[in-house]
Design an enzyme around this catalytic site. Structure first.
Site, PDB file in Angstrom:
ATOM      1  N   GLU A   1       0.864  -1.308   0.014  1.00  0.00           N
ATOM      2  CA  GLU A   1       0.087  -0.010   0.005  1.00  0.00           C
ATOM      3  C   GLU A   1       0.999   1.497  -0.166  1.00  0.00           C
ATOM      4  O   GLU A   1       0.282   2.484  -0.348  1.00  0.00           O
ATOM      5  CB  GLU A   1      -1.050  -0.078   1.343  1.00  0.00           C
ATOM      6  CG  GLU A   1      -2.016  -1.198   1.074  1.00  0.00           C
ATOM      7  CD  GLU A   1      -2.997  -1.227   2.370  1.00  0.00           C
ATOM      8  OE1 GLU A   1      -2.515  -1.104   3.375  1.00  0.00           O
ATOM      9  OE2 GLU A   1      -4.227  -1.522   2.162  1.00  0.00           O
TER      10      GLU A   1
ATOM     11  N   GLY B   1     -12.578  -3.977   1.368  1.00  0.00           N
ATOM     12  CA  GLY B   1     -13.409  -4.590   0.960  1.00  0.00           C
ATOM     13  C   GLY B   1     -14.908  -3.971   0.887  1.00  0.00           C
ATOM     14  O   GLY B   1     -15.219  -3.102   1.742  1.00  0.00           O
TER      15      GLY B   1
ATOM     16  N   ASP C   1     -12.010  -5.991  -3.383  1.00  0.00           N
ATOM     17  CA  ASP C   1     -12.686  -7.408  -3.104  1.00  0.00           C
ATOM     18  C   ASP C   1     -14.109  -6.895  -2.562  1.00  0.00           C
ATOM     19  O   ASP C   1     -14.186  -5.779  -2.212  1.00  0.00           O
ATOM     20  CB  ASP C   1     -11.994  -8.271  -2.090  1.00  0.00           C
ATOM     21  CG  ASP C   1     -11.748  -8.077  -0.859  1.00  0.00           C
ATOM     22  OD1 ASP C   1     -10.615  -7.189  -0.710  1.00  0.00           O
ATOM     23  OD2 ASP C   1     -12.894  -8.086  -0.080  1.00  0.00           O
TER      24      ASP C   1
ATOM     25  N   MET D   1      -9.185  -3.136   7.947  1.00  0.00           N
ATOM     26  CA  MET D   1      -8.682  -3.442   9.592  1.00  0.00           C
ATOM     27  C   MET D   1      -7.758  -2.424  10.077  1.00  0.00           C
ATOM     28  O   MET D   1      -7.097  -2.653  11.095  1.00  0.00           O
ATOM     29  CB  MET D   1      -7.963  -4.713   9.101  1.00  0.00           C
ATOM     30  CG  MET D   1      -8.747  -5.917   8.707  1.00  0.00           C
ATOM     31  SD  MET D   1      -7.818  -7.375   8.307  1.00  0.00           S
ATOM     32  CE  MET D   1      -7.397  -7.873   9.932  1.00  0.00           C
ATOM     33  N   GLU D   2      -7.904  -1.165   9.710  1.00  0.00           N
ATOM     34  CA  GLU D   2      -7.043  -0.107  10.224  1.00  0.00           C
ATOM     35  C   GLU D   2      -7.518   1.312  10.381  1.00  0.00           C
ATOM     36  O   GLU D   2      -7.305   2.132  11.242  1.00  0.00           O
ATOM     37  CB  GLU D   2      -5.822   0.048   9.351  1.00  0.00           C
ATOM     38  CG  GLU D   2      -4.831  -1.236   9.516  1.00  0.00           C
ATOM     39  CD  GLU D   2      -5.278  -2.164   8.366  1.00  0.00           C
ATOM     40  OE1 GLU D   2      -6.026  -1.939   7.326  1.00  0.00           O
ATOM     41  OE2 GLU D   2      -4.903  -3.424   8.471  1.00  0.00           O
TER      42      GLU D   2
END
Ligand code: 4EH
Length: 228
Positions: A12, A78, A196, A172-173
């Site tokens: 990233e 996602g 995704d 997730m962050e």
């Protein structure tokens, strides 16, 4: 001005580092922080490693040790909102923690005492992002991003998150970075490109589209930097 650019994974931030010259490396608290001049901006770049704890540590380190005054996050996510397709960009208007659960005590999902379910992103940075999207002629969704310490690859979990928080995307962050920046009064902007659909194909799609989606997010971040 000192601006932080965070990611969670090497992929990233590689598209960010790759466009800079005279990059310096600094090891702090088990992580590598890269510094470089970009025009008149002192950039501090790092990937945190995956999850809310590592990303909170990196955000706090950037602010407390490197003096970051504005925080930008670039990465992938996602999709929950069916409008969002692979490669599409979403900027968080607000963020929550979908796996924070003390509902046994009557509290709502994502809430703990003296906290709040949603942390709101900086309106000025969102305005700049909308202008940049118009200039670039790219679509930029602005919406709710839900964060949790799990890679979501199930329609059931994705739907629950979407319904419970009215979330458009998940990762997730972002929410942990948001909590740290909000507590330390640092304006923040969380940008994600979809990799995704957080469904049964998520793992395969993520591996396939991580690099191309991370690049789309990074390119937009550079366009943002030119407007700061
Ligand atoms: N469906 C999804 N659920 C939760 N998060 C995401 C993301 C965003 N990032 C990617 C990466 C997945 S875990 C990881 C672990 N090992 C290798 C690669 N990724 C983590 O940093 C969160 C993209 N799609 C997501």
């Amino acid at each position: 001005m000192v601006v932080g650019v965070m990611g969670a994974m090497p992929e990233e931030i590689e598209p960010i580092i790759g466009r800079l010259e005279n990059v310096q490396k600094h090891e702090v608290a088990g992580n590598t922080y890269y510094t470089a001049l970009y025009g008149s901006i002192d950039l501090v770049i790092a990937y945190s490693k995956i999850g809310k704890v590592f990303s909170a540590l990196t955000a706090a380190t950037m602010i407390e040790k490197f003096g970051v005054q504005k925080m930008l996050f670039s990465g992938v996510a996602g999709a929950i909102n069916p409008e969002l397709k692979i490669g599409d960009l979403i900027a968080a208007t607000k963020l929550c923690q979908h796996d924070l659960d003390i509902t046994a005590f009557g509290h709502p999902y994502g809430f703990v005492p003296e906290g709040k379910v949603f942390v709101e992103a900086n309106p000025r940075l969102l305005e700049i992002a909308a202008d940049v999207a118009r200039k670039l002629g790219v679509k930029l969704k602005q919406g709710v991003i839900a964060t949790g310490d799990q890679f979501v690859a199930s329609l059931e979990r994705k739907s629950w998150i979407g319904e419970t928080f009215n979330a458009d995307a998940l990762e997730m962050e972002g929410a942990s970075v948001a909590v740290v920046c909000d507590a330390l009064n640092v304006p923040f902007f969380i940008l994600r490109a979809i990799s995704d659909a957080a469904d049964m194909d998520a793992g395969f799609d993520f591996d396939t589209f991580l690099q191309s989606s991370a690049l789309k997010s990074a390119e937009f971040i550079f366009a943002m930097l030119d407007e700061l």
